[in-house]
Enzyme design. Structure first.
Site, PDB file in Angstrom:
ATOM      1  CD  GLU A 321      37.710  39.423  40.771  1.00  0.00           C
ATOM      2  OE1 GLU A 321      38.857  39.855  40.505  1.00  0.00           O
ATOM      3  OE2 GLU A 321      37.442  38.217  40.906  1.00  0.00           O
ATOM      4  CD  GLU A 422      33.349  34.042  40.480  1.00  0.00           C
ATOM      5  OE1 GLU A 422      34.479  33.697  40.886  1.00  0.00           O
ATOM      6  OE2 GLU A 422      33.162  35.029  39.756  1.00  0.00           O
TER       7      GLU A 422
END
Length: 545
Positions: A321, A422
């Site tokens: 991220e 994900e």
């Protein structure tokens, strides 16, 4: 896929805008033709050039509003927000986030956001859906840039998505991207019967697991029967393996690896580092500004993890991220991100090293546009990072196929493989959830850049998002899970027939592993395993060799 006029349910009228904010002033403007953007995504709409300028804004909430004709917006329909937005500020040339909201009384629905820059038009590609029929008049509200920044809006429209038409298009695209002609050949046996069975699809689908769910028989049953890969939900993260400095815990990860080895499932390594401040354990934060000490523990983490597991994880998410966090870069400099990749590549040269982030495919996060993601990859590569793949987390709601495809197209320009790493599709209504899941999976499967999809769990009560389950808590498969199983079945090629007069039988099959059986008129049976890989020419399977 261009939309039809009937799909456009709202089109902003330049005369219909009213100011939001006590001092906001609106004026109608005309853009110079040379500065107009290209036609809009997926609906072929060319910008008109006429726009509304909102100036003298005192607050982020200030902007412009327009009423929507009552009865136009329907519940359970997914709408795409389309149009162009720009900003202007007297003293700066930086970009700002601008948002579109739909207000229904006290309820505010997010319609998407863009990163708008002075002198350029940004296309908005948001989406929304109403859970209930509107009980009050709906109003479109454009806002979000800081006070003093003028906002420009051109040709804002809401478009009702046509999933059936999109799916028909994607099926044709999938046939070109994921299938190949195969010729089964056997001389001297015309009329022999042929049976072809696909054993595995060449496009992996997986799920995250943890130490608790692998003790649940219903979870294990669905996982082993319907999924191909795994990723650990938490057990490989630094805050799990070293919650206290120097106290290492690899036992939980080892047990999950043993489980996956027994099940024959490859595992993604998630993750070596996490760039977001809130996901960094306190003892690392306590190091503070001691650059040398922080660099030392970063090096220890890389060497300890990859030294222990070299060759065990085909993928690693290196610094999770980075579009949303800068913990290590703020303290060690921007070069540390590429250093993490370089060090990991030396310790485990066989692993593909991924970037991994969220909201990139949704067009609702100005911090996570595909363009910013591509820029991040290019920066890492300039620093010597061997970036091996791009991870899209895929925590989505109200997905629109054209928007997802647009993001994938832009990421494909890097020539790197893309994985949805994900995936969870959040929607309380399980029937709509099934439809939404199909949108994402069909877009991923039809796109040549995507090489795999991994769910972020699938069982109710054992997921980060509770409205995204495919399997109920009691082990029954819900509508979304059934849709997933149906898609897997659709993407499996089994064929039967007979050799023609030339001793050939042709079928078109999905990429993957197969076994073919030919039974001659005399009863002789011949078996051969083979793999269908990407290729333009037909694959010839000669049963004689």
């Amino acid at each position: 896929m261009a939309c039809t006029h009937k799909d456009v349910v709202f089109e902003a009228n330049a005369n219909g805008w009213v100011p939001s904010g006590s001092r906001t002033a609106l004026s109608q403007q005309q853009e110079h033709p040379a500065r107009l953007p290209a036609a809009g995504l997926g609906h072929g709409h060319k910008p008109s050039g006429g726009y509304v300028l909102a100036s003298d804004r005192d607050d982020e909430k200030d902007g412009l509003c327009q009423a929507i004709t009552p009865g136009v917006l329907k519940r359970r329909v997914t709408y795409r927000v389309a149009g162009w937005i720009s900003v202007a500020a007297a003293e700066e040339e930086i970009g700002h986030p601008v948002r579109v909201s739909i207000r229904l009384g006290d309820v505010v629905v997010d319609g998407g956001a863009v990163w708008a820059e002075p002198g350029r038009w940004a296309e908005i590609k948001g989406a929304f859906r109403l859970r209930e029929s509107p009980r009050s008049a709906a109003v479109v509200h454009v806002h979000g840039a800081p006070a003093g920044v003028d906002v420009k809006v051109m040709d804002l429209r809401f478009i009702a998505t046509d999933r059936k038409a999109r799916f028909s298009y994607l099926k044709d695209k999938t046939d070109k991207v994921r299938k190949r002609d195969v010729v089964v050949k056997l001389g001297g046996a015309p009329g022999a019967s042929v049976r072809v069975v696909q054993l595995d699809n060449g496009f992996p689908l997986g799920s995250c697991i943890n130490g608790e769910v692998i003790q649940n028989p219903a979870f294990v049953d669905f996982f082993t029967n319907h999924l191909d890969w795994a990723v650990f939900e938490n057990e490989l993260k630094w805050y799990w393996t070293e919650a206290q400095r120097g106290q290492l815990n690899y036992g939980d990860a080892d047990r999950l690896l043993d489980f996956c080895d027994r099940a024959g499932k490859p595992v993604r390594g998630h993750c070596i580092f996490w760039a977001v401040d809130g996901d960094v354990q306190q003892w690392i934060k306590d190091i503070g500004g001691d650059r040398d000490q922080l660099m030392a523990v970063v090096q220890d983490r890389i060497r300890g993890l990859l030294g222990r597991y070299a060759g065990r994880f085909p993928h690693y998410d290196v610094n999770n991220e980075m579009l949303h966090g800068r913990f290590f870069r703020d303290r060690l400099g921007d070069d540390v991100a590429a250093l993490m990749f370089r060090e990991a590549a030396q310790l485990d040269p066989g692993a593909a090293l991924f970037v991994n982030d969220y909201n990139v495919e949704c067009a609702n996060d100005p911090n996570a546009t595909p363009e910013k993601y591509v820029d991040l990859v290019r920066q890492l590569q300039r620093g010597g990072a061997q970036v091996g793949g791009i991870g899209l987390q895929g925590h989505v709601s109200n997905p629109v196929g054209e928007v997802i495809c647009d993001a994938l197209d832009k990421l494909a320009a890097t020539d790197l493989p893309v994985w949805i790493t994900e995936l969870d599709v959040g929607e309380p209504d399980v029937a709509l959830r099934a439809d939404d899941l199909e949108v994402v999976l069909r877009e991923a499967y039809a796109h040549p850049a995507v090489q795999g999809v991994v769910f972020w769990g699938f069982m109710q009560g054992h997921m980060w998002r509770q409205d995204a389950a495919l399997v109920n808590a009691d082990g029954t498969v819900n509508d979304a899970g059934q849709r997933f199983i149906e898609l897997r079945r659709e993407w499996t090629s089994n064929a039967r027939g007979r050799l023609d007069s030339d001793g050939q039988f042709m079928f078109r099959g999905f990429h993957g592993t197969y076994v073919a059986q030919v039974t001659t008129p005399t009863g002789t049976k011949m078996l051969k395993a083979f793999t269908v890989e990407k290729g333009d020419a037909a694959l010839v399977l000669d049963m004689d060799t």
